[in-house]
Design a protein around this motif. Structure first.
Motif, PDB file in Angstrom:
ATOM      1  N   MET A   1       0.962  -1.203   0.051  1.00 31.48           N
ATOM      2  CA  MET A   1       0.103   0.105   0.034  1.00 31.48           C
ATOM      3  C   MET A   1       0.906   1.261  -0.054  1.00 31.48           C
ATOM      4  SD  MET A   1      -2.755   1.222   2.716  1.00 31.48           S
ATOM      5  CE  MET A   1      -3.937   0.011   2.173  1.00 31.48           C
ATOM      6  N   ASP A   2       0.507   2.293  -0.804  1.00 30.14           N
ATOM      7  CA  ASP A   2       1.152   3.489  -0.909  1.00 30.14           C
ATOM      8  C   ASP A   2       0.701   4.523   0.160  1.00 30.14           C
ATOM      9  OD1 ASP A   2       2.903   2.680  -2.888  1.00 30.14           O
ATOM     10  OD2 ASP A   2       1.663   3.411  -4.405  1.00 30.14           O
ATOM     11  N   TYR A   3       1.558   5.351   0.702  1.00 33.11           N
ATOM     12  CA  TYR A   3       1.170   6.170   1.628  1.00 33.11           C
ATOM     13  C   TYR A   3       1.680   7.670   1.067  1.00 33.11           C
ATOM     14  CZ  TYR A   3       0.145   2.284   4.986  1.00 33.11           C
ATOM     15  OH  TYR A   3      -0.376   1.099   5.503  1.00 33.11           O
ATOM     16  N   MET A   4       1.057   8.597   1.997  1.00 33.68           N
ATOM     17  CA  MET A   4       1.626  10.170   1.780  1.00 33.68           C
ATOM     18  C   MET A   4       1.704  10.673   3.234  1.00 33.68           C
ATOM     19  SD  MET A   4      -2.076  11.712   0.356  1.00 33.68           S
ATOM     20  CE  MET A   4      -3.614  11.174   0.811  1.00 33.68           C
ATOM     21  N   THR A   5       2.365  11.636   3.215  1.00 37.26           N
ATOM     22  CA  THR A   5       2.464  12.426   4.294  1.00 37.26           C
ATOM     23  C   THR A   5       1.610  13.447   4.827  1.00 37.26           C
ATOM     24  OG1 THR A   5       3.958  14.153   3.457  1.00 37.26           O
ATOM     25  CG2 THR A   5       5.166  12.169   4.046  1.00 37.26           C
ATOM     26  N   LEU A   6       1.493  14.027   5.720  1.00 34.98           N
ATOM     27  CA  LEU A   6       0.656  14.943   6.162  1.00 34.98           C
ATOM     28  C   LEU A   6       0.441  16.304   4.972  1.00 34.98           C
ATOM     29  CD1 LEU A   6       1.008  15.390  10.085  1.00 34.98           C
ATOM     30  CD2 LEU A   6      -1.109  14.330   8.778  1.00 34.98           C
ATOM     31  N   LYS A   7       1.720  16.656   4.821  1.00 38.94           N
ATOM     32  CA  LYS A   7       1.933  17.899   3.638  1.00 38.94           C
ATOM     33  C   LYS A   7       1.120  17.506   2.460  1.00 38.94           C
ATOM     34  CE  LYS A   7       5.071  20.877   1.819  1.00 38.94           C
ATOM     35  NZ  LYS A   7       6.563  21.161   1.582  1.00 38.94           N
ATOM     36  N   GLU A   8       1.534  16.406   2.010  1.00 39.29           N
ATOM     37  CA  GLU A   8       0.953  15.576   0.808  1.00 39.29           C
ATOM     38  C   GLU A   8      -0.516  15.771   0.771  1.00 39.29           C
ATOM     39  OE1 GLU A   8       4.750  12.874  -0.896  1.00 39.29           O
ATOM     40  OE2 GLU A   8       3.167  12.041   0.455  1.00 39.29           O
ATOM     41  N   ALA A   9      -1.003  14.929   1.785  1.00 46.51           N
ATOM     42  CA  ALA A   9      -2.285  15.011   2.026  1.00 46.51           C
ATOM     43  C   ALA A   9      -3.138  16.544   2.122  1.00 46.51           C
ATOM     44  CB  ALA A   9      -2.788  14.302   3.249  1.00 46.51           C
ATOM     45  N   SER A  10      -2.493  17.314   2.838  1.00 40.99           N
ATOM     46  CA  SER A  10      -2.977  18.547   2.962  1.00 40.99           C
ATOM     47  C   SER A  10      -3.004  19.215   1.692  1.00 40.99           C
ATOM     48  CB  SER A  10      -2.218  19.522   3.928  1.00 40.99           C
ATOM     49  OG  SER A  10      -0.917  19.945   3.410  1.00 40.99           O
ATOM     50  N   GLU A  11      -1.851  19.370   0.709  1.00 40.55           N
ATOM     51  CA  GLU A  11      -2.015  19.868  -0.571  1.00 40.55           C
ATOM     52  C   GLU A  11      -2.938  19.172  -1.495  1.00 40.55           C
ATOM     53  OE1 GLU A  11       2.152  19.220  -1.671  1.00 40.55           O
ATOM     54  OE2 GLU A  11       2.770  20.761  -0.377  1.00 40.55           O
ATOM     55  N   LYS A  12      -3.284  17.814  -1.372  1.00 37.06           N
ATOM     56  CA  LYS A  12      -4.059  17.257  -2.143  1.00 37.06           C
ATOM     57  C   LYS A  12      -5.661  17.710  -1.740  1.00 37.06           C
ATOM     58  CE  LYS A  12      -5.857  12.312  -3.077  1.00 37.06           C
ATOM     59  NZ  LYS A  12      -5.635  10.978  -2.706  1.00 37.06           N
ATOM     60  N   TRP A  13      -5.903  17.754  -0.605  1.00 34.63           N
ATOM     61  CA  TRP A  13      -7.461  18.048  -0.220  1.00 34.63           C
ATOM     62  C   TRP A  13      -7.474  19.484  -0.007  1.00 34.63           C
ATOM     63  CZ3 TRP A  13      -6.944  13.964   4.280  1.00 34.63           C
ATOM     64  CH2 TRP A  13      -7.046  12.387   3.660  1.00 34.63           C
ATOM     65  N   GLY A  14      -6.380  20.462  -0.017  1.00 34.89           N
ATOM     66  CA  GLY A  14      -6.587  22.008  -0.014  1.00 34.89           C
ATOM     67  C   GLY A  14      -7.128  22.333   1.546  1.00 34.89           C
ATOM     68  N   ILE A  15      -6.279  21.727   2.572  1.00 34.70           N
ATOM     69  CA  ILE A  15      -6.674  22.004   4.010  1.00 34.70           C
ATOM     70  C   ILE A  15      -5.281  22.046   4.500  1.00 34.70           C
ATOM     71  CG2 ILE A  15      -8.950  21.302   4.015  1.00 34.70           C
ATOM     72  CD1 ILE A  15      -7.927  18.833   5.480  1.00 34.70           C
ATOM     73  N   SER A  16      -5.071  22.554   5.582  1.00 37.32           N
ATOM     74  CA  SER A  16      -3.678  22.815   6.382  1.00 37.32           C
ATOM     75  C   SER A  16      -3.294  21.581   6.841  1.00 37.32           C
ATOM     76  CB  SER A  16      -3.779  23.755   7.492  1.00 37.32           C
ATOM     77  OG  SER A  16      -4.802  22.983   8.523  1.00 37.32           O
ATOM     78  N   SER A  17      -2.021  21.347   7.081  1.00 35.46           N
ATOM     79  CA  SER A  17      -1.370  19.920   7.390  1.00 35.46           C
ATOM     80  C   SER A  17      -1.904  19.772   8.965  1.00 35.46           C
ATOM     81  CB  SER A  17       0.046  19.944   7.387  1.00 35.46           C
ATOM     82  OG  SER A  17       0.688  21.143   7.983  1.00 35.46           O
ATOM     83  N   TYR A  22      -5.287  16.782  13.097  1.00 35.30           N
ATOM     84  CA  TYR A  22      -6.557  16.447  13.725  1.00 35.30           C
ATOM     85  C   TYR A  22      -7.305  15.387  13.389  1.00 35.30           C
ATOM     86  CZ  TYR A  22      -5.888  21.085  16.064  1.00 35.30           C
ATOM     87  OH  TYR A  22      -5.298  22.051  16.873  1.00 35.30           O
ATOM     88  N   TYR A  23      -7.527  15.217  12.052  1.00 35.04           N
ATOM     89  CA  TYR A  23      -8.241  14.011  11.397  1.00 35.04           C
ATOM     90  C   TYR A  23      -7.663  12.742  11.794  1.00 35.04           C
ATOM     91  CZ  TYR A  23     -11.065  17.297   8.466  1.00 35.04           C
ATOM     92  OH  TYR A  23     -11.841  18.194   8.037  1.00 35.04           O
ATOM     93  N   CYS A  24      -6.152  12.637  11.799  1.00 35.30           N
ATOM     94  CA  CYS A  24      -5.451  11.388  12.180  1.00 35.30           C
ATOM     95  C   CYS A  24      -5.630  11.267  13.649  1.00 35.30           C
ATOM     96  CB  CYS A  24      -4.151  11.289  11.569  1.00 35.30           C
ATOM     97  SG  CYS A  24      -3.745  11.609   9.915  1.00 35.30           S
TER      98      CYS A  24
END
Length: 57
Positions: A1-17, A22-24
């Protein structure tokens, strides 16, 4: 399974890291794991719904 970091997720979803963190912590992202102090989020994870807002049409 491939993973992304908080920063990558925040850029993908358009929200802050910080918001992704908090979601995690709240367990709102299925499959997210914390390894050595770093959150890893599955690349195919969906952005959780922000419970602070209501959709008003």
């Amino acid at each position: 399974m491939d993973y992304m970091t908080l920063k990558e997720a925040s850029e993908k979803w358009g929200i802050s890291s910080r918001q992704v963190n908090y979601y995690c912590v709240e367990g709102r992202i299925p499959g997210a794991v914390k390894i050595a102090g770093v959150w890893l989020i599955p690349k195919d994870a969906e952005k959780p719904i922000d419970g602070r807002r209501k959709n008003i049409l």
